[in-house]
Design a protein around this motif. Structure first.
Motif, mmCIF file in Angstrom:
data_model
loop_
_atom_site.group_PDB
_atom_site.id
_atom_site.type_symbol
_atom_site.label_atom_id
_atom_site.label_comp_id
_atom_site.label_asym_id
_atom_site.label_seq_id
_atom_site.Cartn_x
_atom_site.Cartn_y
_atom_site.Cartn_z
ATOM 1 N N UNK A 230 5.994 2.448 5.070
ATOM 2 C CA UNK A 230 7.213 2.197 5.641
ATOM 3 C C UNK A 230 8.321 2.379 4.706
ATOM 4 N N UNK A 231 7.988 1.997 3.425
ATOM 5 C CA UNK A 231 9.331 2.418 2.350
ATOM 6 C C UNK A 231 9.185 3.659 1.982
ATOM 7 N N UNK A 232 7.733 4.378 2.283
ATOM 8 C CA UNK A 232 7.930 5.866 2.080
ATOM 9 C C UNK A 232 8.804 6.878 3.154
ATOM 10 N N UNK A 233 8.694 6.233 4.458
ATOM 11 C CA UNK A 233 9.526 6.998 5.310
ATOM 12 C C UNK A 233 10.881 6.557 5.257
ATOM 13 N N UNK A 234 11.255 5.300 4.858
ATOM 14 C CA UNK A 234 12.586 5.122 4.739
ATOM 15 C C UNK A 234 13.294 5.920 3.505
ATOM 16 N N UNK A 235 12.398 6.135 2.319
ATOM 17 C CA UNK A 235 12.920 6.963 1.325
ATOM 18 C C UNK A 235 13.069 8.402 1.810
ATOM 19 N N UNK A 236 12.200 8.829 2.422
ATOM 20 C CA UNK A 236 12.425 10.378 2.944
ATOM 21 C C UNK A 236 13.497 10.514 3.934
ATOM 22 N N UNK B 136 -2.230 -4.589 4.400
ATOM 23 C CA UNK B 136 -0.712 -4.941 4.351
ATOM 24 C C UNK B 136 0.052 -4.283 3.232
ATOM 25 N N UNK B 137 -0.485 -3.821 2.064
ATOM 26 C CA UNK B 137 0.206 -3.147 1.155
ATOM 27 C C UNK B 137 0.640 -1.576 1.587
ATOM 28 N N UNK B 138 -0.674 -1.314 2.504
ATOM 29 C CA UNK B 138 -0.685 0.179 2.723
ATOM 30 C C UNK B 138 0.469 0.398 4.110
ATOM 31 N N UNK C 229 -9.872 -9.205 1.274
ATOM 32 C CA UNK C 229 -9.126 -8.106 0.499
ATOM 33 C C UNK C 229 -8.583 -7.074 0.846
ATOM 34 N N UNK C 230 -9.400 -6.806 2.162
ATOM 35 C CA UNK C 230 -9.140 -5.419 3.030
ATOM 36 C C UNK C 230 -7.738 -5.757 3.799
#
Length: 462
Positions: free
Chosen positions: A326-332, A319-321, A313-314
């Motif tokens: 990465x998604x947040x950085x791309x959106x920013x 992986x989700x984190x 689970x960890x």
């Protein structure tokens, strides 16, 4: 002419005038206007000159109504008229009948005609303008390598954005062949050169010096170009046909360099600011995640579940984190690019420049309307002065009438023969001068004649 005869000055000047008027009944003289002045009479007196000589000239008030505009010092004109001599001063001068604004006036008229015709075709429509690259990597200058304008452009562009590459396509920017060379340059650059934008670049000069940029073929070549074209010709007050046809008109070559190249220092500051903000956001998010990890670890240590399931689970959460980061950085990053582009589009400098240009055009129209209004008022004043002269008592005296006054007492005007007595003296005012007369006989009948003493004295002219 008899050489033994002694001429007076008047006779000599009259003979010279007859000789000149017979030899030059009508001439056309080209030159530059200077020392123009217009006295109360309304006539224009000026000097017509070239590099080696000058001649005095006069344009009478009645001939001025045929002018397309009033002349001014510095105009290059062709004056048509006749040579004459002003005998009281012995000056010979040109009596001007018509003025053709041969220099800047003729060129300006040709410029306006071409501008109106191309505008009517839609060549200058805004929807045809191509957008300029936000961050160009290569700029091609179409200019003379020897001019100061190209060096100013390169110096400013290199200071603002050193990574931009600048190429110079050498052409002549003045003279009969200049327009054809620039048309050929635009065609070759579009066909062979990998560049982001083309800049037509030239320093300031007179209307004649910049005339190559008013060529119709050049304007059509600018619109036919597949690459965006910037016109950076002359000073801020200079306007050419190329300015209207280009995708962007820069007031000067230096201004073109500032408009096309981004400010590297400002970009670095903006990137640093966004980088610091991203670092704070990531640090806060990492702190929150570390806190969650500590809580999870504590729960793992206290939970009875097998350790293998918790490790799986960890890994899944890790992986989700990573994906979320990465998604947040791309959106920013995308939001940063969109904000930079929107900020550039809302820059008020370009709109202010368009309003300033429109204000100058309105100022020119206002000045022209004022000159027309003043000319109409001057003509009305001349007609009113003529009517006033027609009803003036002096005009009546000029037609042969006289004013008779009594010499004694209040010197009243005599309107009837009964007002004077035989032997009495009266004052008679004529158009030129006055008389003092003695009455020998007075007749009361209409149309009677008052005989005057033959020894009447002539008074001094009033």
């Amino acid at each position: 002419m008899d050489e033994r005869r002694i001429l007076s000055v008047s006779e000599l000047n009259s003979s010279i005038r007859s000789l000149l008027e017979g030899r030059f009944p009508f001439v056309s003289v080209a030159g530059e206007l200077s020392n123009l002045h217009k006295p109360y009479s309304g006539h224009c007196y000026f000097t017509l000159k070239d590099a080696g000589a000058q001649i005095k000239a006069v344009l009478f008030k009645l001939q001025q109504r045929y002018l397309e505009r009033m002349p001014k010092d510095g105009d290059h004109v062709v004056c048509r008229g006749r040579i004459s001599v002003y005998e009281p001063r012995g000056d010979y001068q040109l009596i001007v009948d018509a003025v053709d604004f041969h220099g800047a006036g003729a060129l300006q008229q040709a410029f306006e005609q071409l501008k109106r015709r191309l505008a009517a075709e839609g060549l200058f429509d805004e929807h045809l303008k191509r957008s300029l690259p936000r961050f160009p990597t290569h700029i091609t200058l179409v200019t003379s390598p020897q001019g100061a304008a190209v060096h100013d452009f390169i110096r400013i562009a290199a200071r603002r954005c050193p990574m931009v590459q600048i190429a110079v396509y050498p052409v002549t920017v003045q003279g009969d062949q200049a327009a054809a060379e620039m048309v050929q340059a635009l065609a070759e650059i579009n066909a062979r050169v990998s560049t982001d934008v083309i800049v037509l670049c030239r320093g300031g000069g007179s209307l004649e010096d910049l005339w190559a940029f008013n060529d119709e073929a050049l304007a059509r070549a600018i619109r036919a170009s597949g690459l965006p074209v910037v016109s950076a010709v002359g000073h801020e007050i200079d306007l050419t046909i190329a300015d209207f046809a280009a995708d962007l008109r820069a007031p000067t070559p230096s201004a073109a360099a500032e408009l096309l190249t981004p400010d590297g220092e400002a970009l670095r500051r903006e990137i640093d600011r966004h980088g610091s903000r991203l670092q704070r956001i990531l640090r806060n998010r990492i702190d929150r995640i570390e806190q969650r990890l500590r809580l999870t670890k504590h729960r793992l240590e206290t939970m009875p579940h097998p350790l293998d399931r918790l490790l799986l689970r960890l890994d899944h959460l890790t992986g989700r984190m990573e994906l979320a980061l990465k998604t947040t950085l791309a959106d920013q990053g995308r939001r940063l690019d969109q904000a930079s582009f929107a900020l550039a589009r809302r820059n008020p400098a370009h709109r202010l420049q368009l309003h300033d240009q429109h204000l100058k055009e309105l100022h020119t129209c206002l000045a022209h309307a004022i000159r027309l209004h003043v000319q109409v008022k001057q003509e009305q004043f001349g007609r009113a002065a003529g009517v006033l002269h027609a009803v003036s008592p002096l005009a009546t005296l000029a037609r042969g009438y006289a004013i008779v006054r009594k010499n004694e007492g209040r010197k009243r005007i005599v309107t009837e023969a009964a007002q004077v007595q035989t032997g009495e003296t009266v004052a008679v005012t004529l158009h030129h001068g006055a008389l003092v007369c003695r009455v020998e006989q007075a007749s009361g009948s209409e149309g009677g004649i008052a005989e005057r003493d033959a020894q009447s004295r002539t008074a001094s002219n009033s």
